[in-house]
Write a protein that holds these residues in place. Structure first.
Motif, PDB file in Angstrom:
ATOM      1  N   LEU A   4       0.086  -0.442  11.243  1.00  0.00           N
ATOM      2  CA  LEU A   4       1.278  -0.485  10.389  1.00  0.00           C
ATOM      3  C   LEU A   4       2.458  -0.977  11.220  1.00  0.00           C
ATOM      4  CD1 LEU A   4       2.886   0.245   7.790  1.00  0.00           C
ATOM      5  CD2 LEU A   4       3.098   2.569   8.714  1.00  0.00           C
ATOM      6  N   ILE A   5       3.100  -2.038  10.726  1.00  0.00           N
ATOM      7  CA  ILE A   5       4.309  -2.573  11.346  1.00  0.00           C
ATOM      8  C   ILE A   5       5.514  -2.028  10.576  1.00  0.00           C
ATOM      9  CG2 ILE A   5       5.654  -4.632  11.883  1.00  0.00           C
ATOM     10  CD1 ILE A   5       3.183  -4.431  13.547  1.00  0.00           C
ATOM     11  N   VAL A   6       6.459  -1.396  11.291  1.00  0.00           N
ATOM     12  CA  VAL A   6       7.661  -0.848  10.658  1.00  0.00           C
ATOM     13  C   VAL A   6       8.859  -1.540  11.305  1.00  0.00           C
ATOM     14  CG1 VAL A   6       8.893   1.242   9.986  1.00  0.00           C
ATOM     15  CG2 VAL A   6       6.437   1.356  10.501  1.00  0.00           C
ATOM     16  N   GLU A   7       9.530  -2.389  10.516  1.00  0.00           N
ATOM     17  CA  GLU A   7      10.643  -3.184  11.043  1.00  0.00           C
ATOM     18  C   GLU A   7      11.579  -3.507   9.890  1.00  0.00           C
ATOM     19  OE1 GLU A   7      13.266  -4.819  12.744  1.00  0.00           O
ATOM     20  OE2 GLU A   7      11.688  -4.903  14.287  1.00  0.00           O
ATOM     21  N   ASP A   8      12.879  -3.166  10.054  1.00  0.00           N
ATOM     22  CA  ASP A   8      13.812  -3.392   8.957  1.00  0.00           C
ATOM     23  C   ASP A   8      14.250  -4.853   8.863  1.00  0.00           C
ATOM     24  OD1 ASP A   8      15.144  -2.904  11.449  1.00  0.00           O
ATOM     25  OD2 ASP A   8      17.027  -2.845  10.338  1.00  0.00           O
ATOM     26  N   LEU A  40       1.521   5.726   4.795  1.00  0.00           N
ATOM     27  CA  LEU A  40       0.537   6.508   5.566  1.00  0.00           C
ATOM     28  C   LEU A  40      -0.099   7.603   4.713  1.00  0.00           C
ATOM     29  CD1 LEU A  40       2.459   6.818   8.952  1.00  0.00           C
ATOM     30  CD2 LEU A  40       0.392   5.467   8.516  1.00  0.00           C
ATOM     31  N   LYS A  41       0.652   8.137   3.763  1.00  0.00           N
ATOM     32  CA  LYS A  41       0.097   9.174   2.893  1.00  0.00           C
ATOM     33  C   LYS A  41      -0.846   8.592   1.854  1.00  0.00           C
ATOM     34  CE  LYS A  41       4.096  12.240   3.421  1.00  0.00           C
ATOM     35  NZ  LYS A  41       5.293  12.838   2.760  1.00  0.00           N
ATOM     36  N   GLU A  42      -0.594   7.305   1.461  1.00  0.00           N
ATOM     37  CA  GLU A  42      -1.375   6.682   0.394  1.00  0.00           C
ATOM     38  C   GLU A  42      -2.599   5.937   0.905  1.00  0.00           C
ATOM     39  OE1 GLU A  42       1.421   4.169  -1.523  1.00  0.00           O
ATOM     40  OE2 GLU A  42       2.585   5.818  -2.416  1.00  0.00           O
ATOM     41  N   GLN A  43      -2.497   5.369   2.097  1.00  0.00           N
ATOM     42  CA  GLN A  43      -3.559   4.505   2.602  1.00  0.00           C
ATOM     43  C   GLN A  43      -4.297   5.190   3.753  1.00  0.00           C
ATOM     44  OE1 GLN A  43      -2.767   0.362   3.323  1.00  0.00           O
ATOM     45  NE2 GLN A  43      -1.026   0.321   1.902  1.00  0.00           N
ATOM     46  N   SER A  44      -5.597   5.043   3.763  1.00  0.00           N
ATOM     47  CA  SER A  44      -6.418   5.574   4.843  1.00  0.00           C
ATOM     48  C   SER A  44      -6.804   4.433   5.788  1.00  0.00           C
ATOM     49  CB  SER A  44      -7.682   6.236   4.281  1.00  0.00           C
ATOM     50  OG  SER A  44      -8.458   5.280   3.569  1.00  0.00           O
TER      51      SER A  44
END
Length: 385
Positions: A4-8, A40-44
């Protein structure tokens, strides 16, 4: 490999995503920490997070802290992207739970190297978790087997009973699932009842197996070990048969004998076992029956002494393993033989069952715990004419 990439910053996010997809990674994108948590809660299947540090609403450190909460059922490897190089900032990120850092602007070769290192760690954790699960399953199976063995061993103990004129009752508490203590009694003929108590050195399976074997040997008079008139000869036979090896040290202590249920006469022998206590009905006085002999299995060709004495009607014999008098309180003080005698003097007018229960209450109060460091066993017999 999914991350997972987290970037605004949209352009930075798109660049990271494009480069990493070309390198074979499955990439999911989020524009801030809150959106990342929802994903993260929705995807495994996401096992790694690459997050910018500075973002609106929820920054990278806050996201990392949220991911480290117990609500996440698997470990997520967390890499912080940051232009911060100050020592305090790095400490803050590590304390939040970050696993690694990549400086901005991003060097993609460095990022890939750190991703590969992260996935190796994830794989190691996965393998470790699988092994732990297999180990946990094996331990559960072993514990179930030990519970079954403990029930089987306890089932060998004769129930409390009156055999002709002799009342028998006992207390048995192994310090682990399996213990090395054993006791028993059985009529030999119309006039004689054989009784014994033994304590195999150590605890656990080896001691329990020997205890099981000895129960079989002592329950079969045909083996020749049960000598009605001279139990010392039986102990000598046991000693020659069960010589221990130096690496095993599975010796045992034992006291055994027979009581004539018509006259109260007892013939008895002991091998390294605590001395039985003779509780006299008329006065409540206690005689310590002194015998001699080394534990069975320690020295070849050892000899033993037969002791003879006569109970009066209502007298009792109290046999016990050393775990009773060596039971320690919180200060490390042992229960001791003197304190045991005091308890028995106070309860000599009680029934045998009441005495058994009262001694248990005393040692529970003394030790202030349910489990003790050694097996605790005692056998009480009372002759009534």
């Amino acid at each position: 490999m999914k991350l997972l990439i987290v970037e605004d910053a949209r352009d930075q996010r798109l660049l990271l995503s494009t480069v990493l997809k070309k390198k074979g990674y499955q990439v999911v994108e989020a524009e801030n920490g809150i959106q990342a948590l929802d994903i993260l809660k929705e995807q495994s299947g996401i096992h790694m997070v690459v997050s910018d540090w500075l973002m609106p609403e929820m920054d990278g450190v806050q996201l990392c802290q949220a991911i480290r909460q117990p609500s996440f059922d698997h470990y997520l490897y967390f890499i912080l992207l940051t232009s911060k190089t100050e020592h305090d900032s790095l400490v803050e990120g590590i304390n939040a739970g970050a696993d690694d850092f990549v400086s901005k602007p991003v060097d993609f070769n460095e990022l890939e190297a750190r991703l590969k290192a992260g996935f190796r760690i994830i794989d190691l954790k996965r393998v470790l978790e699988e092994k732990n699960q297999a180990l946990s399953k094996a331990i559960t199976t072993i514990e179930q087997d030990l519970d079954s063995a403990a029930r089987t061993l306890a089932g060998l103990l004769a129930p409390a009973a009156t055999v002709n004129n002799v009342v028998f009752d006992w207390f048995f508490r192994p310090c682990k699932q399996l213990g090395g203590d054993m006791l028993g009694y059985q009529p030999l003929d119309d006039d004689h009842v054989f009784f014994y108590q033994l304590d195999v050195a150590g605890h656990g399976v080896p001691s329990a197996l020997l205890s099981f074997t000895l129960n079989h040997v002592l329950s079969e008079p045909a083996t020749g070990v049960v000598c009605k008139d001279d139990p010392a000869l039986g102990l000598a036979q046991l000693n020659n048969r069960f010589q221990t090896k130096a690496e095993q040290m599975l010796y045992f202590t034992i006291v055994c004998g027979t009581i004539n249920n018509q006259t109260g006469d007892i013939v008895m022998a002991q091998a390294g076992h605590p001395c039985p206590l003779w509780i006299k009905k008329e006065t409540g006085a206690i005689d310590v029956i002194q015998g001699r002999g080394v534990p069975i299995g320690m020295l070849p060709d050892a000899t033993y002494q037969t002791i003879r004495f006569k109970l009066n009607s209502g007298d009792r014999l109290f046999l016990y393993s050393d775990g009773l008098i060596e039971c320690a309180n919180e200060q490390g003080e042992l229960f001791g033989e003197d304190r045991l005698c005091q308890v028995l003097e106070r309860t000599f007018c009680f029934s045998v069952k009441e005495t058994i229960d009262h001694v248990e209450t005393e040692i529970n109060h003394w030790g202030q715990r349910d489990a003790f460091e050694d097996d605790i066993t005692y056998l009480v017999l009372e002759w009534n004419q």
